[in-house]
Scaffold this active site. Structure first.
Site, PDB file in Angstrom:
ATOM      1  CG  HIS A 188      -2.070  -0.826   0.966  1.00  6.87           C
ATOM      2  ND1 HIS A 188      -3.054  -1.232   1.758  1.00  6.87           N
ATOM      3  CD2 HIS A 188      -2.494  -1.472  -0.064  1.00  6.87           C
ATOM      4  CE1 HIS A 188      -3.804  -2.120   1.400  1.00  6.87           C
ATOM      5  NE2 HIS A 188      -4.073  -2.581  -0.323  1.00  6.87           N
ATOM      6  CD  GLU A 430       1.464 -15.547 -27.979  1.00  7.22           C
ATOM      7  OE1 GLU A 430       2.366 -14.704 -27.240  1.00  7.22           O
ATOM      8  OE2 GLU A 430       0.784 -16.137 -27.437  1.00  7.22           O
ATOM      9  CG  ASP A 454       5.603 -15.801 -25.982  1.00  2.91           C
ATOM     10  OD1 ASP A 454       6.948 -16.059 -25.785  1.00  2.91           O
ATOM     11  OD2 ASP A 454       5.416 -15.765 -25.844  1.00  2.91           O
ATOM     12  CB  CYS A 501      -1.015  -7.026 -26.436  1.00  3.59           C
ATOM     13  SG  CYS A 501      -0.611  -8.243 -26.320  1.00  3.59           S
TER      14      CYS A 501
HETATM   15  C1  PEP Z   1       4.279 -11.717 -25.980  1.00  8.96           C
HETATM   16  O1  PEP Z   1       4.462 -12.564 -25.848  1.00  8.96           O
HETATM   17  O2  PEP Z   1       4.080 -10.489 -26.299  1.00  8.96           O
HETATM   18  C2  PEP Z   1       2.866 -11.506 -24.881  1.00  8.96           C
HETATM   19  C3  PEP Z   1       2.168  -9.903 -24.991  1.00  8.96           C
HETATM   20  O3  PEP Z   1       2.904 -12.409 -23.937  1.00  8.96           O
HETATM   21  P1  PEP Z   1       3.349 -12.801 -23.088  1.00  8.96           P
HETATM   22  O4  PEP Z   1       4.545 -11.827 -22.094  1.00  8.96           O
HETATM   23  O5  PEP Z   1       2.849 -12.922 -21.306  1.00  8.96           O
HETATM   24  O6  PEP Z   1       4.213 -13.858 -23.296  1.00  8.96           O
HETATM   25 MG    MG Z   2       3.526 -14.410 -25.579  1.00  7.74          MG
END
Ligand code: PEP
Ligand code: MG
Length: 540
Positions: A188, A430, A454, A501
């Site tokens: 916290h 990925e 990945d 992402c």
């Molecule tokens: C990725 O592989 O780019 C991804 C966002 O997943 P993670 O990093 O959780 O494997």
């Molecule tokens: Mg990944």
């Protein structure tokens, strides 16, 4: 120059003079027992004063750190009103203990119970109990407490623990940084330090005895570094870094609440990546337009058994409700590889990254997977949830997942449960296999999200943990860029949205190319949302 190190939990730089907040030493045996009624009244009066003081702090904290963060202190009031704890204190008083002694021993009992559990949330509870105990005993003993609000300008505060009640009394104008002997990124004190934007270094062993009042300190709140009595050159360097940090922050705040539009008027979106439900608030706090990746595996890790459907529903619906109409992309369980879940007893593999992980494990264990899918469909009723499948390499995997979703829908319908049908189902791109069949995948998926973390490893056939080859782990290698471009093209051709992402979504060198190829949504670590939006908005 002597240096101390801890965990940097709130970034920024500071140069200032140390003020060590000593714990008040009290003789708890000096209080005189009157009658049980008197002692109970003393305790109740102390609780009333505590409640009044805490409500004032909540009001103050709501202004400086926002309503959600102020709820941390509201949690203290809830803990203190727990009938079980109150009855234990009453019993202890009835058994001949003074109000002070009863508070001390009952709170210590709860502290021992919470801190013995190997769980971050329980440890946090333990720290909250100590905060409550010290405040109540302070009131009973008539202590004024440490006047944190009155420290002079340029102070750096050092304490054994920065409790929420201490942090909320900090005057940001005068206090330049805080250091504590305990705490982690999720405690916290760390959450509040970030909310009021003050550099903080926690878990600095023996800080309150090694640092003396008046010591000149230079702090780096992201690296967790504390320099003692820095020379003039270092002071100038830190002050320059501090000013640059402030300027950059200020230039970024202009982008809070602004749409993400390139100079030529192309609309994009910047989302945040999260690992825990409570991080959703952080995405909003940083100006995120949605959540592009909720890594649900963190709900499954660091615990002795699988989370129940109810627990998962609670987590997913909390995020959905926090985000309101904004999109929340929740990725189904992505364990295996570097994310071990001990109770699932996945046997050791020679090549875990090429092995029994993510969607492969889930489709093989529908009993486990369906619990998650049911929780997701139910949570989708409360917000704008989309489901995303990790590590897809074959159309067949998406089809199988769809079939399980239909089964879950039928079950929920039979049970008369509240849930949403036709929740959009997306695919993470990925693996090289997914890139190569992206045209076909785009026909059966509602959206794509490119996982460059990945993807880079699999395209380049490189183990980033192996120092001899790790230089090949580079998202800017032509093969990886080509894979990204191909994926975006396939999504565009099929008319489905495409996001990213992986970490590369916040890579300044890549952003112009990603815009050019037509990436729609950039999902990044929450503290990079405004920087990413700025770079997109500046792209011409
Ligand atoms: C990725 O592989 O780019 C991804 C966002 O997943 P993670 O990093 O959780 O494997
Ligand atoms: Mg990944």
């Amino acid at each position: 120059m002597k240096t101390l190190r801890g965990i940097g939990v709130s970034s920024g730089y500071a140069v200032g003079k140390a003020i060590v907040i000593k714990e008040i030493e009290r003789d708890l045996n000096s209080a005189v027992y009157t009658t049980a009624e008197e002692e109970i009244k003393k305790f109740q009066d102390a609780v009333s004063v505590y409640t009044k003081n805490t409500n004032e702090l909540i009001e103050q904290l709501t202004k400086t750190a926002g309503k959600k963060n102020a709820e941390i202190l509201e949690g203290h009031l809830v803990m203190l009103s727990d009938p079980f704890m109150l009855s234990q204190i009453n019993d202890s008083i009835a058994g001949g203990n003074t109000a002070v002694k009863a508070t001390d021993s009952v709170c210590n009992g709860f502290y021992d119970m919470f801190s013995s559990v190997d769980d971050e949330m329980m440890k946090q509870r333990a720290s909250d109990i100590l905060d409550i105990k010290n405040s109540i005993i302070g009131i009973l003993c008539g202590d004024k407490g440490v006047a944190i609000e009155d420290v002079p300008k340029g102070s750096i505060l050092i304490a054994k623990d920065f409790t929420p009640s201490m942090t909320s009394r900090i005057n940001r104008e005068n206090v330049y940084a805080v250091i504590a002997e305990v705490g982690s990124v999720t405690s916290h004190s760390a959450i509040l330090a970030r909310a009021i934007d003050i550099p903080a270094v926690l878990s600095v062993k023996d800080a309150s005895s090694l640092i003396k009042d008046g010591d000149l300190l230079a702090i780096d709140g992201s690296k967790g570094k504390i320099l003692f009595e820095p020379d003039q050159k270092t002071v100038a360097e830190y002050e320059k870094m501090r000013d640059r940090y402030f300027e950059e922050k200020k230039s970024l705040t202009e982008y809070f609440g602004k749409p993400t539009v390139t100079k030529s008027g192309i609309k994009k979106a910047v989302y945040g990546n999260i690992g825990k439900p409570e991080d959703a608030e952080n995405v909003l706090h940083n100006g995120g337009e949605g959540i592009g990746l909720f890594r649900t595996e963190f709900l499954f890790m660091d615990r002795p058994s699988l989370p129940s459907e109810e627990e998962q529903f609670e987590a997913y619906s909390t995020v959905a409700k926090t985000m309101g109409e904004k999109e929340v992309i929740i990725r189904t369980l992505d364990i295996g590889g570097d994310k071990a879940v001990s109770y699932l007893e996945i046997p050791r593999e020679d090549n875990p990254f090429l092995g029994y992980r993510a969607i492969r494990y889930c489709l093989d264990n529908p009993d486990i997977f369906k619990v998650q899918l049911r929780a997701l469909l139910r949570a989708a009723y409360f917000g704008n949830i989309k489901i995303m499948l990790p590590l897809i390499t074959d159309l067949n995997e998406v089809e199988k997942a769809k079939k399980l979703i239909l089964e879950c829908e039928a079950e929920l319908e039979n049970e008369g449960a509240l849930f949403k049908k036709n929740v959009p189902l997306g695919v993470m791109i990925e693996t090289p296999a997914a890139v190569l069949i992206a045209d076909e995948l785009a026909q059966i998926a509602d959206f794509f999200s490119i996982g460059t973390n990945d993807l880079t490893g699999y395209v380049m056939a490189v183990d980033r943990g192996n120092g001899k080859v790790s230089k090949l782990y580079d998202v800017q290698k032509p093969a990886v860029l080509k894979a990204i471009e191909m994926t975006i093209k396939s999504a565009k051709k099929a008319g489905i949205p495409v996001g990213m992402c992986g970490e590369a979504a916040a890579d300044s060198a890549l952003i112009p190319m990603l815009i050019k190829w037509g990436l729609d949504e950039f999902s990044v670590t929450p503290n990079l949302i405004l920087k990413t939006r700025k770079e997109i908005c500046e792209f011409d």
